[in-house]
Design a protein around this motif. Structure first.
Motif, PDB file in Angstrom:
ATOM      1  N   ASN A  16       1.594  -1.053   0.111  1.00 59.97           N
ATOM      2  CA  ASN A  16       0.206  -0.497  -0.278  1.00 59.97           C
ATOM      3  C   ASN A  16       1.076   1.229   0.035  1.00 59.97           C
ATOM      4  OD1 ASN A  16      -1.636   2.444   0.570  1.00 59.97           O
ATOM      5  ND2 ASN A  16      -3.470   0.503   1.766  1.00 59.97           N
ATOM      6  N   ALA A  17       1.145   2.364  -1.172  1.00 61.27           N
ATOM      7  CA  ALA A  17       1.948   2.920  -1.210  1.00 61.27           C
ATOM      8  C   ALA A  17       1.458   4.325  -0.812  1.00 61.27           C
ATOM      9  CB  ALA A  17       2.786   2.693  -2.553  1.00 61.27           C
ATOM     10  N   TYR A  18      -0.028   4.634  -0.787  1.00 62.27           N
ATOM     11  CA  TYR A  18      -0.804   6.163  -0.203  1.00 62.27           C
ATOM     12  C   TYR A  18       0.507   6.418   1.257  1.00 62.27           C
ATOM     13  CZ  TYR A  18      -3.894   9.848   1.651  1.00 62.27           C
ATOM     14  OH  TYR A  18      -3.659  10.308   1.829  1.00 62.27           O
ATOM     15  N   ARG A  19       0.571   7.601   0.371  1.00 61.62           N
ATOM     16  CA  ARG A  19       1.276   8.375   1.178  1.00 61.62           C
ATOM     17  C   ARG A  19      -0.010   9.853   1.849  1.00 61.62           C
ATOM     18  NH1 ARG A  19       6.914   7.753   3.398  1.00 61.62           N
ATOM     19  NH2 ARG A  19       7.314   6.075   1.539  1.00 61.62           N
ATOM     20  N   ARG A  20       0.721  10.612   2.747  1.00 60.79           N
ATOM     21  CA  ARG A  20      -1.022  11.898   3.487  1.00 60.79           C
ATOM     22  C   ARG A  20       0.180  13.232   2.611  1.00 60.79           C
ATOM     23  NH1 ARG A  20       0.228   8.159   7.928  1.00 60.79           N
ATOM     24  NH2 ARG A  20      -1.119   7.912   8.670  1.00 60.79           N
ATOM     25  N   PRO A  21      -0.016  13.982   2.685  1.00 62.66           N
ATOM     26  CA  PRO A  21       0.243  15.403   1.950  1.00 62.66           C
ATOM     27  C   PRO A  21       1.684  15.340   2.391  1.00 62.66           C
ATOM     28  CG  PRO A  21      -2.282  15.791   1.815  1.00 62.66           C
ATOM     29  CD  PRO A  21      -2.097  14.516   2.888  1.00 62.66           C
ATOM     30  N   ASP A  22       1.348  15.104   4.028  1.00 65.69           N
ATOM     31  CA  ASP A  22       2.823  15.960   4.642  1.00 65.69           C
ATOM     32  C   ASP A  22       4.162  14.651   4.185  1.00 65.69           C
ATOM     33  OD1 ASP A  22       2.743  13.632   6.027  1.00 65.69           O
ATOM     34  OD2 ASP A  22       1.613  14.429   7.552  1.00 65.69           O
ATOM     35  N   GLY A  23       3.372  13.635   3.245  1.00 69.62           N
ATOM     36  CA  GLY A  23       4.943  12.680   3.297  1.00 69.62           C
ATOM     37  C   GLY A  23       4.946  11.673   4.161  1.00 69.62           C
ATOM     38  N   THR A  24       3.762  11.169   4.937  1.00 65.09           N
ATOM     39  CA  THR A  24       4.340   9.871   5.865  1.00 65.09           C
ATOM     40  C   THR A  24       3.332   9.132   4.967  1.00 65.09           C
ATOM     41  OG1 THR A  24       2.550  11.066   7.292  1.00 65.09           O
ATOM     42  CG2 THR A  24       4.405  10.868   8.036  1.00 65.09           C
ATOM     43  N   GLU A  25       2.786   7.979   5.193  1.00 64.26           N
ATOM     44  CA  GLU A  25       3.368   6.920   4.318  1.00 64.26           C
ATOM     45  C   GLU A  25       1.747   6.394   5.958  1.00 64.26           C
ATOM     46  OE1 GLU A  25       5.428   2.976   6.864  1.00 64.26           O
ATOM     47  OE2 GLU A  25       5.876   3.987   4.595  1.00 64.26           O
ATOM     48  N   ASN A  26       0.947   6.442   5.053  1.00 67.71           N
ATOM     49  CA  ASN A  26      -0.586   5.185   5.534  1.00 67.71           C
ATOM     50  C   ASN A  26      -0.997   3.657   5.099  1.00 67.71           C
ATOM     51  OD1 ASN A  26      -3.007   3.720   6.867  1.00 67.71           O
ATOM     52  ND2 ASN A  26      -3.729   5.664   6.893  1.00 67.71           N
ATOM     53  N   ARG A  27      -0.197   3.176   5.917  1.00 66.30           N
ATOM     54  CA  ARG A  27      -0.399   1.380   4.638  1.00 66.30           C
ATOM     55  C   ARG A  27      -1.656   0.951   5.491  1.00 66.30           C
ATOM     56  NH1 ARG A  27       4.054  -1.533   3.722  1.00 66.30           N
ATOM     57  NH2 ARG A  27       5.911  -0.535   3.022  1.00 66.30           N
ATOM     58  N   HIS A  28      -2.937   1.306   5.808  1.00 65.79           N
ATOM     59  CA  HIS A  28      -3.769   1.515   5.820  1.00 65.79           C
ATOM     60  C   HIS A  28      -5.194   1.449   5.210  1.00 65.79           C
ATOM     61  CE1 HIS A  28      -7.078  -0.906   7.592  1.00 65.79           C
ATOM     62  NE2 HIS A  28      -8.407  -0.226   8.161  1.00 65.79           N
ATOM     63  N   LYS A  29      -4.313   2.830   4.495  1.00 59.43           N
ATOM     64  CA  LYS A  29      -5.098   3.472   4.078  1.00 59.43           C
ATOM     65  C   LYS A  29      -5.832   3.213   2.347  1.00 59.43           C
ATOM     66  CE  LYS A  29      -7.569   7.800   3.751  1.00 59.43           C
ATOM     67  NZ  LYS A  29      -8.186   7.949   4.422  1.00 59.43           N
ATOM     68  N   SER A  30      -7.578   3.458   2.070  1.00 63.75           N
ATOM     69  CA  SER A  30      -7.908   2.692   0.640  1.00 63.75           C
ATOM     70  C   SER A  30      -7.809   3.132  -0.448  1.00 63.75           C
ATOM     71  CB  SER A  30      -9.323   3.291   1.303  1.00 63.75           C
ATOM     72  OG  SER A  30     -10.248   4.135   0.755  1.00 63.75           O
ATOM     73  N   TYR A  31      -7.531   4.275  -1.062  1.00 63.60           N
ATOM     74  CA  TYR A  31      -6.591   4.557  -2.217  1.00 63.60           C
ATOM     75  C   TYR A  31      -5.193   4.549  -2.173  1.00 63.60           C
ATOM     76  CZ  TYR A  31      -9.590   8.666  -0.093  1.00 63.60           C
ATOM     77  OH  TYR A  31     -10.947   9.232   0.697  1.00 63.60           O
TER      78      TYR A  31
END
Length: 313
Positions: free
Chosen positions: A274-289
């Motif tokens: 899961n390669a999603y990253r928030r606008p501040d660059g931190t990752e969230n490996r659970h994010k749906s997108y």
């Protein structure tokens, strides 16, 4: 809960078969997961955008024209949706090019983590004793909506009713359910309860994304309601996509927990990145997108459409 054009900005939509044919007898149903969300139409549009971005980058294909329905339940638990600066995890297109990352290119990403291996041992102990202190901690502090789902019967019934409505409206179609996080729990409950109640359901391909269905406390609760744990009878294929760094997916792989249904359909557990990253660059490996953009999810959508086209040929 009507389905409209997948590329439009309404809450539901349509995606097109790469061969140019409209697949009007198929439907993709999405159901979101934990925590408060942006407004319904915005969230649905972002799910569509993530799915289409993944298909374009991973498969280089024109989007398929398939009705899309989005099941939104956050308003049942939260009085106001996330708007403006309150939403710290919006969807935005990834700046990269080419396919999104996959464990196929980085096998270490497919191996259970140390946290995962430790939890598996604790999980078996919790199930044996019927005491779930580890899960209580996870559910209360990290997955709070799961706690609320089992504690609040009215919320639980209302959330299930929304998915059941979408499935009922698609009764004459082949359906792919894309269920993120707690959405996978809701989907499992709805499918198993429909069996018990004799409710007619369409043929369902189930894709769970970041599913918590391996948590010991959930397994005990599900067995108490449904009598056993197995693949629901309406399911013709079940792919479970999990990022090994996603805390919601700790525990045994689902194929080891949920035996095949009477038709022999088994869970296929597939590690992803899961390669999603928030606008501040931190990752969230659970994010749906991030899950919706993985090559493995794009493959599941393509396989669903190919199976339908083969059956129609």
């Amino acid at each position: 809960m009507p389905a409209t054009n997948f590329g439009a900005t309404s809450r539901c939509g349509r995606i097109a078969d790469p061969g140019g044919r409209a697949l009007g007898r198929t439907t993709l149903i999405g159901i979101h997961g934990l925590a408060n969300k942006p407004p319904r139409d915005e969230k649905a549009a972002w799910w569509r955008a993530a799915i289409l971005e993944g298909l374009a980058r991973n498969r280089g294909a024109a989007p398929p024209e398939v009705p899309f329905t989005f099941v939104y339940w956050a308003d049942l638990r939260y009085p106001e949706p996330l708007t403006g600066g309150r939403n710290r995890e919006p969807y935005s297109p990834d700046p990269g090019t080419g396919p999104f990352p996959s464990p196929a290119d980085d096998p270490d990403q497919a191996a259970p983590t140390l946290t995962d291996r430790i939890y598996r041992g604790l999980s078996h102990l919790q199930e044996a004793t019927g005491l779930t202190p580890v899960d209580d901690l996870i559910l209360e502090h990290r997955l709070d909506d799961l706690w609320g789902y089992h504690a609040d019967a009215a919320f639980r019934a209302a959330a299930r009713a929304r998915l059941l409505e979408a499935l009922t409206e698609a009764a004459d179609r082949d359906v792919l359910i894309a269920a993120h996080s707690m959405g996978g729990l809701i989907a499992y409950d709805v499918l198993r309860a429909a069996e018990r109640d004799g409710t007619a359901l369409p043929r369902c391909t189930l894709v769970t994304l970041g599913s918590p269905l391996a948590l010991a406390e959930l397994k005990l609760t599900l067995a108490a309601e449904h009598g056993d744990l197995r693949v629901p009878e309406a399911v013709t294929a079940w792919t479970n996509l999990m990022d090994r760094q996603d805390i919601a997916t700790v525990g045994d792989d689902l194929a080891a927990i949920y035996p095949p249904n009477a038709a022999g359909v088994r869970v296929r557990d597939v590690p992803v990145i899961n390669a999603y990253r928030r606008p501040d660059g931190t990752e969230n490996r659970h994010k749906s997108y991030g899950y919706l953009r993985t090559p493995e999810f794009s493959e599941a959508v393509a396989a669903f459409l190919a199976a339908f086209l083969a059956a129609e040929a």
